[in-house]
Enzyme design. Structure first.
Site, PDB file in Angstrom:
ATOM      1  N   GLY A 299      13.897  94.504-110.779  1.00  8.99           N
ATOM      2  CA  GLY A 299      14.762  94.924-111.871  1.00  8.99           C
ATOM      3  C   GLY A 299      15.834  93.921-112.222  1.00  8.99           C
ATOM      4  CB  VAL A 300      17.606  91.295-110.380  1.00  5.70           C
ATOM      5  CG1 VAL A 300      18.641  90.228-110.688  1.00  5.70           C
ATOM      6  CG2 VAL A 300      18.231  92.428-109.574  1.00  5.70           C
ATOM      7  N   GLY A 303      13.266  85.887-113.752  1.00 11.33           N
ATOM      8  CA  GLY A 303      11.965  85.247-113.895  1.00 11.33           C
ATOM      9  C   GLY A 303      11.760  84.632-115.264  1.00 11.33           C
ATOM     10  CB  SER A 328      -1.640  84.323-116.670  1.00 13.69           C
ATOM     11  OG  SER A 328      -0.550  83.466-116.876  1.00 13.69           O
ATOM     12  CG  HIS A 413       3.430  84.862-119.118  1.00 17.26           C
ATOM     13  ND1 HIS A 413       4.205  83.830-118.674  1.00 17.26           N
ATOM     14  CD2 HIS A 413       2.615  85.182-118.077  1.00 17.26           C
ATOM     15  CE1 HIS A 413       3.871  83.507-117.438  1.00 17.26           C
ATOM     16  NE2 HIS A 413       2.908  84.322-117.052  1.00 17.26           N
TER      17      HIS A 413
END
Length: 473
Positions: A299-300, A303, A328, A413
């Site tokens: 949740g932080v 990324g 990916s 992404h």
């Protein structure tokens, strides 16, 4: 290429099992939507019975209540309360998992009592609502501990580990959710991207850090030291975010390969026998793995900032490098397909593709599970390949809510402003790749000048896709 938890459609952590990773601009608001994860661990465990969580002895419970009350009630500078916090941390770190659940139960109980005594509603949460909240003061006390005794972690790292347990057990232990919400709010400030340090990881990095790279890699398993050395060779790069209080613990890392063209399969990308690329001629930087290392930071949001920072670093090192893309996985594809009924799949494929299937293979499979079995990753049959790629493209682009793709890696992404560029057949022939996506992978294209526009399009429910992907829909 990103290890993300698949259980929450609104969050992708800053991206382990991944997780993602992951700070108010349009970018940051979308970043919070894409960060991770839901209640998969607790859900998978099923409803807990009371006897599943063992009780501490009466003496131990009383001792811990006294320790925790002292931590909640005292000023942050109180030496005795700091000692009590360190003692509780030491006991928690030494406890086996069932006893940790019991200790968290006592913590939740004491927190609720102290909130009630202080006139603070037990459900109140968030720094903006209650900077003097007893739970906030409690967590700040632990964050100030330096962990210099024995094998004890520094207080900040301990809180990350503590929250990882909270996330696993909040459905079993009443009151943990409120504690978790406050701790997540604190982490969002303590791990703001402006406070993190981006550092390269090389073959010359400390062995202890390289061992963590092997352990934390969650997308494409590092099979040996030779494999790791290949990933850190002169035509590769690896970058990680670190917090200055935890300088030897990567929070999230990305692996990059320099290649002459956009990579289409991971087998070739990780081939240890492949010759080194001439860095004077490479045209593409391929992000082929992102791994979150700390489940407690779910949740932080950091990324999404990692890739942008890495692109800046790569362009600084190689000014002529202009092409950036990922290779990916599609981790949610198999589960999504197996849950579809025959009619919904027929609508996705359309009359012409179904007719081609019948001409080549007879009657179409009855439902999603049967379709998945029929889409063999080993085949060169063009009908099977095109059918699978059509289903994958639909899943990536059209499944999910408005602006929130169903696939967790796509959420990450596309939430960074990337474009769905190409679906690749036979791209990951590992057991994991076959099981989750019939061996398919996807390239997400990163064009730095187009990221903001692409993100706005995604918010309108119209994600950017290439012509090749549009032809599959």
């Amino acid at each position: 290429m990103t290890a993300l938890d698949t259980s929450d459609q609104q969050k992708v952590s800053a991206p382990l099992d991944a997780a993602e990773p992951v700070s108010d601009t349009l970018l940051s608001r979308f970043g919070r939507w894409w960060n991770r994860k839901g209640d998969a661990d607790a859900t998978a465990a099923g409803p807990a019975k009371a006897q599943d969580t063992p009780a501490l002895s009466t003496r131990a419970t009383k001792r811990q209540r006294d320790q925790l009350r002292q931590c909640f009630d005292a000023r942050l500078t109180d030496v005795a309360a700091n000692a009590a916090a360190q003692a509780w941390q030491d006991e928690y770190e030494a406890a086996v998992e069932p006893l940790r659940q019991a200790m968290l139960g006592v913590l939740a109980e004491v927190a609720a009592v102290r909130d009630a005594a202080g006139g603070q509603p037990a459900t109140a949460s968030g720094l903006s609502q209650a900077l003097s909240n007893a739970r906030i003061r409690f967590f700040k006390r632990f964050a100030a501990l330096h962990g210099q005794r024995g094998n004890s972690a520094c207080g900040l790292h301990f809180l990350i580990q503590l929250r990882a347990d909270m996330l696993r057990w909040h459905k079993r232990i009443p009151g943990l959710r409120e504690l978790d919400e406050d701790l997540e709010a604190l982490f969002s400030n303590w791990f703001d991207v402006g406070l993190l340090e981006l550092q390269p990881i090389t073959w010359d990095s400390p062995a202890s850090l390289l061992e963590k790279l092997i352990r934390y890699e969650a997308v494409h398993e590092i099979s040996s030291w030779t494999d790791l050395r290949n990933r850190l060779d002169s035509d590769r790069r690896c970058y990680a975010f670190f917090h200055p209080r935890i300088p030897r613990e990567p929070l999230i890392f990305v692996e990059v390969a320099f290649v002459p063209e956009m990579a289409a399969n991971v087998q070739a990308l990780l081939d240890e026998a492949a010759p080194l690329e001439d860095l004077r001629r490479v045209k593409w930087a391929i992000f082929y793995s992102i791994s979150n290392t700390q489940a407690g930071l779910r949740g932080v949001s950091f990324g999404n900032f990692l890739l942008k920072r890495v692109i800046e670093e790569l362009q600084r090192e190689h000014p002529k490098l202009k092409q950036f893309a990922t290779l990916s996985p599609i981790p949610g594809f198999a589960d999504w397909l197996r849950k579809r009924d025959g009619e919904s799949i027929d609508r996705v494929l359309g009359v012409k593709r179904l007719a081609r299937w019948r001409e080549q293979h007879g009657e179409v499979p009855a439902d999603g599970a049967a379709w998945f079995s029929a889409l063999s990753a080993d085949t060169e049959d063009t009908v099977i390949r095109d059918t699978a790629m059509t289903l994958a493209a639909h899943y990536l682009v059209r499944e999910g809510g408005k602006g929130v793709p169903a696939d967790p890696v796509a959420r990450f992404h596309l939430g960074n402003g990337a474009c769905v560029e190409r679906v690749n057949w036979g791209a990951d022939m590992s057991r994991k790749g076959r099981a989750q996506s019939c061996g398919m992978m996807v390239n997400y294209l990163y064009v730095p000048d187009a990221l903001d526009d692409n993100l706005a399009r995604l918010g309108d429910g119209n994600p950017r896709i290439s012509r090749a992907v549009a032809k599959l829909l």
